[in-house]
Design an enzyme around this catalytic site. Structure first.
Site, PDB file in Angstrom:
ATOM      1  N   HIS A  17       0.816  -1.219   0.000  1.00  0.00           N
ATOM      2  CA  HIS A  17       0.000   0.000   0.000  1.00  0.00           C
ATOM      3  C   HIS A  17       0.846   1.263   0.000  1.00  0.00           C
ATOM      4  O   HIS A  17       0.313   2.371  -0.164  1.00  0.00           O
ATOM      5  CB  HIS A  17      -0.968   0.009   1.198  1.00  0.00           C
ATOM      6  CG  HIS A  17      -0.324   0.216   2.525  1.00  0.00           C
ATOM      7  ND1 HIS A  17      -0.042  -0.830   3.389  1.00  0.00           N
ATOM      8  CD2 HIS A  17       0.096   1.332   3.157  1.00  0.00           C
ATOM      9  CE1 HIS A  17       0.510  -0.352   4.486  1.00  0.00           C
ATOM     10  NE2 HIS A  17       0.607   0.964   4.371  1.00  0.00           N
ATOM     11  N   ASP A  27      -0.751  -7.349   0.646  1.00  0.00           N
ATOM     12  CA  ASP A  27      -0.127  -6.078   1.014  1.00  0.00           C
ATOM     13  C   ASP A  27       1.379  -6.269   1.057  1.00  0.00           C
ATOM     14  O   ASP A  27       1.997  -6.282   2.117  1.00  0.00           O
ATOM     15  CB  ASP A  27      -0.648  -5.565   2.361  1.00  0.00           C
ATOM     16  CG  ASP A  27      -0.262  -4.097   2.591  1.00  0.00           C
ATOM     17  OD1 ASP A  27       0.324  -3.489   1.666  1.00  0.00           O
ATOM     18  OD2 ASP A  27      -0.552  -3.576   3.681  1.00  0.00           O
ATOM     19  N   GLY A  72       3.564   5.493   9.325  1.00  0.00           N
ATOM     20  CA  GLY A  72       4.962   5.506   8.925  1.00  0.00           C
ATOM     21  C   GLY A  72       5.681   4.210   9.218  1.00  0.00           C
ATOM     22  O   GLY A  72       6.758   3.945   8.680  1.00  0.00           O
ATOM     23  N   SER A  91       4.481   1.360   8.363  1.00  0.00           N
ATOM     24  CA  SER A  91       4.109   0.436   7.294  1.00  0.00           C
ATOM     25  C   SER A  91       5.329  -0.091   6.558  1.00  0.00           C
ATOM     26  O   SER A  91       6.256   0.652   6.232  1.00  0.00           O
ATOM     27  CB  SER A  91       3.202   1.143   6.284  1.00  0.00           C
ATOM     28  OG  SER A  91       1.880   1.197   6.730  1.00  0.00           O
ATOM     29  N   SER A 102       1.674  -4.219   7.920  1.00  0.00           N
ATOM     30  CA  SER A 102       0.612  -3.776   7.020  1.00  0.00           C
ATOM     31  C   SER A 102      -0.212  -2.665   7.653  1.00  0.00           C
ATOM     32  O   SER A 102      -0.198  -1.527   7.199  1.00  0.00           O
ATOM     33  CB  SER A 102      -0.293  -4.958   6.657  1.00  0.00           C
ATOM     34  OG  SER A 102      -1.412  -4.524   5.908  1.00  0.00           O
TER      35      SER A 102
END
Length: 393
Positions: A237, A265, A345, A347, A362
């Protein structure tokens, strides 16, 4: 890649090369096996684990040792169970790997491996089949927003649907649950359990640009996962295939070579232009930087830690596997749920258990002040999908 100070040199190298989440071993397959014997855990890791799980120093050391043994034993115990395999999990009270089995003969075979056998009514294959039907339904028609996620719980022998608090009475939610129970009934009276989840919907953990953090694409900041040969893996993403990636200093790092979200993801980014990769996960001064030696999968119930560019290093436990998470952008399948906190952040950052890579961050709900839950995409699936090879020590 230019660096301005000696301090920045060390940090930037690890941000780009090392704050990576688990990936596979030298073999890019979903059934990757452990690398060399795990090294003794650092005093800082023991301290952090104790802080986040409420353990004494001795308890934390013992647990890490027991979990490493359980990860090593899990594939052998599952083979011993054969078609009677009903799932497995780590029992923190006994320090043992527990394997569910539907037959007495297979239970004896599992015990012979050193694992604990527990008789269950349904096999993992039967439970997974019901969840797969829910996944197929969600691919055709989006699940209602009041449904947070759904998964198989091998310990309870049921399919679990998590419903956001306050959404229990929604007609669409009731219809989703009713359809799930109908499917489970036709599959052999498999139980469907409904549990209350946080009122806050799960969301991905990308963030706007903040100076000095690991990597940027457009105006989004995310975290590096794990080093692979030729690049690193991260969350899908964060950006799409072809997107340009810049490092902390604004210099060009590489491009997204593959990306999938929703549904999955995950993504991988090529590395060049003076940037390089190392098999390291950044400890942010909380713990020593961790070497990655493989990607043996930690069982449910095991402890796990996460490294990310916003909230740095935090630990918790694996709560569930193969859970479908219902984000606003669409469902994401085959996720692992933890009670490790995370924030925007983080992720794409690393989830690691001991020295074994587990997956890339994720999304989730909550924060690292009040707590929450976070899901990660298992790293072995990413390696297998893109034919990548984990960079290991």
């Amino acid at each position: 890649m230019r660096r301005t100070t000696a301090v920045r040199v060390g940090l930037s190298a690890l941000l780009v090369l090392g704050s990576l989440t688990g990936a596979g071993t030298a073999l890019s397959t979903a059934s990757a096996t452990p690398g060399p014997e795990s090294s003794a855990p650092s005093a800082e890791l023991v301290s952090t684990l104790g802080r986040d799980l409420g353990l004494t120093e001795g308890q934390a050391k013992t647990r890490l040792h027991q979990e490493a043994a359980a990860m090593k034993l899990a594939p052998k115990a599952e083979r011993a169970a054969g078609k009677a395999f009903g799932g497995s999990w780590f029992d923190a009270d006994t320090g043992k790997l527990v394997v569910g089995v539907t037959g007495r003969q297979q239970a004896e075979a599992v015990r012979a491996t050193g694992a604990t056998a527990r008789t269950v009514r349904h096999t993992a294959k039967e439970l997974d089949a019901v969840k797969a039907r829910l996944d197929a339904k969600a691919r055709k028609t989006a699940a209602p927003a009041g449904v947070s996620s759904w998964r198989v719980d091998p310990k309870a022998g049921s399919v679990v649907i998590s419903v956001r608090r306050g959404s229990e009475g929604d007609a669409a939610v009731r219809a989703f649950i009713g359809a799930a129970k109908d499917q489970a009934g036709r599959a052999g009276s498999i139980p469907v359990t409904v549990e209350k989840a946080a009122a806050q919907a799960p969301s991905t953990l990308a963030a706007g640009t903040v100076g000095g953090d690991p990597y940027y694409t457009g105006n989004v900041r995310c975290s590096i996962g794990f080093s692979v040969q030729g690049g690193f893996v991260t969350a899908g993403h964060c950006s799409g295939a072809g997107a340009s990636v810049n490092g902390w200093d604004g210099s060009y790092v590489g491009n997204f070579q593959g990306s999938s979200f929703p549904g999955n993801d995950y993504a991988w980014v090529s590395v060049g232009s003076g940037w390089w990769t190392v098999p390291v996960v950044l400890g942010w001064g909380t713990v020593p930087d961790a070497l990655v030696r493989g990607s043996a999968e930690a069982p449910v119930g095991a402890s796990i830690c996460r490294s990310g560019s916003t909230t740095h290093w935090h630990c918790g436990t694996v709560l569930a596997k193969n859970e479908t998470v219902n984000y606003s952008q669409g469902a994401v399948y085959q996720m692992t749920k933890t009670n490790v906190c995370a924030e925007g952040g983080d992720s794409g950052g690393s989830f690691i258990s001991g020295d074994q890579a587990q997956g890339v961050t994720s999304g989730g709900w909550g924060n690292c002040s009040s707590g929450g839950e976070t899901w990660f995409q298992p790293v072995n699936e990413i390696l297998s999908t893109y034919g990548l090879r984990l960079h290991t020590a």
